[in-house]
Design a protein around this motif. Structure first.
Motif, PDB file in Angstrom:
ATOM      1  N   GLU A 169       0.823  -1.220   0.000  1.00  0.00           N
ATOM      2  CA  GLU A 169       0.000   0.000   0.000  1.00  0.00           C
ATOM      3  C   GLU A 169       0.855   1.268   0.000  1.00  0.00           C
ATOM      4  N   VAL A 170       1.861   1.311   0.873  1.00  0.00           N
ATOM      5  CA  VAL A 170       2.585   2.572   1.074  1.00  0.00           C
ATOM      6  C   VAL A 170       4.098   2.459   0.867  1.00  0.00           C
ATOM      7  N   GLY A 171       4.580   1.278   0.435  1.00  0.00           N
ATOM      8  CA  GLY A 171       6.015   1.097   0.251  1.00  0.00           C
ATOM      9  C   GLY A 171       6.714   0.842   1.573  1.00  0.00           C
ATOM     10  N   TYR A 172       7.981   0.512   1.491  1.00  0.00           N
ATOM     11  CA  TYR A 172       8.757   0.216   2.701  1.00  0.00           C
ATOM     12  C   TYR A 172       8.924   1.465   3.567  1.00  0.00           C
ATOM     13  N   ARG A 173       9.285   2.570   2.937  1.00  0.00           N
ATOM     14  CA  ARG A 173       9.576   3.791   3.705  1.00  0.00           C
ATOM     15  C   ARG A 173       8.325   4.326   4.405  1.00  0.00           C
ATOM     16  N   GLY A 174       7.171   4.163   3.766  1.00  0.00           N
ATOM     17  CA  GLY A 174       5.945   4.707   4.347  1.00  0.00           C
ATOM     18  C   GLY A 174       5.292   3.801   5.374  1.00  0.00           C
ATOM     19  N   ALA A 175       5.749   2.561   5.483  1.00  0.00           N
ATOM     20  CA  ALA A 175       5.128   1.596   6.400  1.00  0.00           C
ATOM     21  C   ALA A 175       5.584   1.848   7.838  1.00  0.00           C
ATOM     22  N   SER A 176       4.670   1.630   8.767  1.00  0.00           N
ATOM     23  CA  SER A 176       4.960   1.823  10.187  1.00  0.00           C
ATOM     24  C   SER A 176       4.822   0.501  10.930  1.00  0.00           C
ATOM     25  N   GLU A 233      12.044   1.031  -5.182  1.00  0.00           N
ATOM     26  CA  GLU A 233      12.714   1.637  -4.020  1.00  0.00           C
ATOM     27  C   GLU A 233      14.106   1.043  -3.814  1.00  0.00           C
TER      28      GLU A 233
END
Length: 199
Positions: free
Chosen positions: A29-36, A114
């Motif tokens: 959904e949000v890529g590695y960097r955007g994931a929490s 990415e």
């Protein structure tokens, strides 16, 4: 191992798989960097420290997600131990399968882009994955050639690079077209033009 210990182990494994599934969805959904990690933990109904017990870093979770997906696909791909044309046919079957799982296609498309950065935790994984994909596909083309099934003048190494590039490009087009692109159909036509036998 006692019955209670076995139940605890099975429960831990089930939770680990749930974390991998939720992380796979979120990375898509949000890529590695955007994931929490905190959001992934919440989705799994566990605390942030509880998630870190299974995966101590975000990078370790990402690599576990990628390896888990490769393991599942690898088992499916190797059923019957296909070689040559059958292996190339199985790649078309993989495109059919991928058309039913947008989340996984999105995950790999986002992460592969990415991971071109050498600092990305999955950089080495994708470098190795593409190297192996091209090599094994070249072997399949070579086996097809040895069986007299490959058209004259087609180099297995070049054909393998072209096919993997075509697969990736089709996945991007498929995602951007709202899943309207016929990935398997285009791949089948490409391969059929290279072969002397029906695909």
């Amino acid at each position: 191992m006692t019955g209670e210990a076995r139940r605890g182990y099975a429960k831990g494994r089930a939770k680990r798989v749930e974390i991998l599934d939720q992380a796979m969805a979120m990375f898509g959904e949000v890529g590695y960097r955007g994931a929490s990690l905190r959001v992934i933990a919440t989705r799994c109904g566990i605390s942030h420290p509880g998630l870190l017990h299974h995966f101590p870093t975000k990078g370790s979770l990402l690599l576990a997600v990628l390896e888990h997906r490769d393991e599942v696909d690898g088992e499916w791909f190797s059923v019957g131990e296909p070689t040559g044309v059958d292996c190339l046919r199985r790649l078309v079957d993989l495109a059919v399968l991928n058309a039913e799982r947008r989340g996984i296609v999105e995950l790999f498309s986002v992460l592969a882009a990415e991971a071109t950065s050498a600092e990305h935790p999955a950089h080495a994984y994708f470098v190795e994955r593409y190297r192996n994909l091209v090599l094994t596909t070249a072997v399949s083309y070579g086996e097809a050639r040895d069986a007299g099934a490959l058209r004259e003048g087609i180099d297995p190494g070049e054909a393998a690079q072209q096919l993997i590039a075509l697969m990736d490009g089709l996945q991007t087009q498929w995602l951007l077209s709202g899943c309207a692109t016929d990935m398997a159909g285009v791949m089948r036509a490409h391969l059929q033009a290279q072969l002397t036998v029906p695909l």
